[in-house]
Design an enzyme around this catalytic site. Structure first.
Site, mmCIF file in Angstrom:
data_model
loop_
_atom_site.group_PDB
_atom_site.id
_atom_site.type_symbol
_atom_site.label_atom_id
_atom_site.label_comp_id
_atom_site.label_asym_id
_atom_site.label_seq_id
_atom_site.Cartn_x
_atom_site.Cartn_y
_atom_site.Cartn_z
ATOM 1 N N ARG A 143 0.087 -1.173 0.345
ATOM 2 C CA ARG A 143 0.025 -0.052 0.038
ATOM 3 C C ARG A 143 0.705 1.311 -0.036
ATOM 4 O O ARG A 143 2.027 1.682 0.508
ATOM 5 C CB ARG A 143 -0.671 -0.279 0.836
ATOM 6 N N THR A 164 -0.530 7.661 -0.118
ATOM 7 C CA THR A 164 -2.357 7.730 -1.303
ATOM 8 C C THR A 164 -3.260 6.440 -0.422
ATOM 9 O O THR A 164 -4.165 6.533 -1.172
ATOM 10 C CB THR A 164 -2.038 7.285 -3.403
ATOM 11 N N ASP A 222 1.213 -2.820 12.380
ATOM 12 C CA ASP A 222 1.446 -2.798 10.563
ATOM 13 C C ASP A 222 2.069 -4.243 10.431
ATOM 14 O O ASP A 222 2.441 -5.100 11.288
ATOM 15 C CB ASP A 222 2.947 -2.586 10.138
ATOM 16 N N ASP A 251 5.330 -6.100 9.547
ATOM 17 C CA ASP A 251 6.191 -5.426 10.040
ATOM 18 C C ASP A 251 6.627 -6.223 11.312
ATOM 19 O O ASP A 251 7.549 -6.828 11.730
ATOM 20 C CB ASP A 251 6.356 -3.923 10.445
HETATM 21 C C1 PRP Z 1 -1.589 -4.245 4.717
HETATM 22 C C2 PRP Z 1 -2.077 -5.394 4.972
HETATM 23 C C3 PRP Z 1 -3.032 -5.280 3.911
HETATM 24 C C4 PRP Z 1 -3.308 -3.704 3.209
HETATM 25 C C5 PRP Z 1 -4.379 -3.078 3.794
HETATM 26 O O1 PRP Z 1 -0.144 -4.618 4.151
HETATM 27 O O2 PRP Z 1 -1.091 -6.504 5.231
HETATM 28 O O3 PRP Z 1 -3.068 -5.777 2.923
HETATM 29 O O4 PRP Z 1 -2.168 -2.700 3.905
HETATM 30 O O5 PRP Z 1 -4.768 -1.357 3.429
HETATM 31 P P1 PRP Z 1 -5.587 -1.843 2.808
HETATM 32 O O6 PRP Z 1 -7.243 -2.067 2.961
HETATM 33 O O7 PRP Z 1 -5.831 0.215 3.111
HETATM 34 O O8 PRP Z 1 -5.692 -1.834 1.331
HETATM 35 P P2 PRP Z 1 0.495 -4.068 3.365
HETATM 36 O O9 PRP Z 1 0.540 -2.921 2.177
HETATM 37 O O10 PRP Z 1 1.443 -2.304 4.140
HETATM 38 O O11 PRP Z 1 1.721 -4.367 3.040
HETATM 39 P P3 PRP Z 1 2.574 -5.814 3.918
HETATM 40 O O12 PRP Z 1 2.156 -6.719 4.053
HETATM 41 O O13 PRP Z 1 4.163 -6.245 3.069
HETATM 42 O O14 PRP Z 1 2.705 -5.259 5.264
#
Ligand code: PRP
Length: 207
Positions: free
Chosen positions: A102, A106, A198, A201
């Protein structure tokens, strides 16, 4: 769109471990795996089954097995922490992968990996991602799955924000959500509050 919140003291206890900022990655990963087992057990409740006869040591008995081997799709990175639980309960399931990150500004998902069977029309699909925040990532994945013919999908997530649930509802996806909790809200950085931080993380460390 149905949202099933799994209310169970063992679910609540694992979720509390995940929320605790003092929980270190090895314990976080174990609690996520255990919690995922309970959520996936609930998610699988409505999978079609077929009856067949087995012979007990005494007599024939009516048995049951899943009608179709499901497909599980963890969303990288964080969904990887739910995969072992899924394959533990559904050992014959096939696994597809979607990699999303993400954008911190944005909040839009950036796709970096897509490895899915071409035809999902005949398979139950379980989508695994611990967090449903804005819903952008889940919507991206559900579109990918629907393009391949998937129907009656189940999104298994540890936490959902009301904003993410509303976004999927507005998107009119053929999906049921199974979660441990619908939290209060998103903050200005689109993090779930109170949430758990997160999930990627906390399992694997910040990158
Ligand atoms: C997090 C989470 C989801 C997403 C949720 O992943 O695991 O995939 O964000 O957010 P949203 O509903 O606003 O789209 P991230 O993009 O942080 O990646 P990661 O799993 O690699 O930490």
């Amino acid at each position: 769109m149905r949202v099933d919140v799994v209310e169970h003291p063992l679910v609540a206890a694992r979720l509390t471990v995940l929320r605790d900022r003092g929980t270190q990655p090895p314990v976080f990963r174990a609690a996520l795996r255990e919690l995922s087992t309970m959520l996936i057990y609930e998610a699988a409740r409505e999978l079609p089954a077929v009856q067949h006869t087995v012979a007990t040591p005494l007599t024939p008995a009516v048995g049951s097995r899943l009608a179709t081997v499901p497909i599980v799709v963890p969303v990288l990175r964080a969904g990887l922490g739910m995969l072992e639980a899924a394959l533990g309960l559904l050992p014959e399931a096939r696994t597809g992968f979607v990699g999303l990150a993400r954008d911190e500004r944005t909040f839009q998902p950036h796709a970096y990996l897509e490895s899915l069977p071409a035809n999902l029309a005949d398979y139950p699909v379980l989508l695994l991602d611990p967090m449903l925040a804005t819903g952008g990532s889940a919507a991206h994945c559900l579109n990918l799955l629907a393009e391949r013919g998937a129907k009656g999908m189940v999104l298994v997530c540890v936490l959902a924000a009301p904003e993410g649930v509303a976004a999927l509802d507005a998107g009119d996806f053929d999906v049921r959500i199974v979660t441990a909790c619908v939290d209060e809200r998103l903050d200005d950085d689109a993090f779930i509050v109170p949430g758990l931080g997160d999930a990627g993380d906390r399992q694997f460390g910040a990158v």
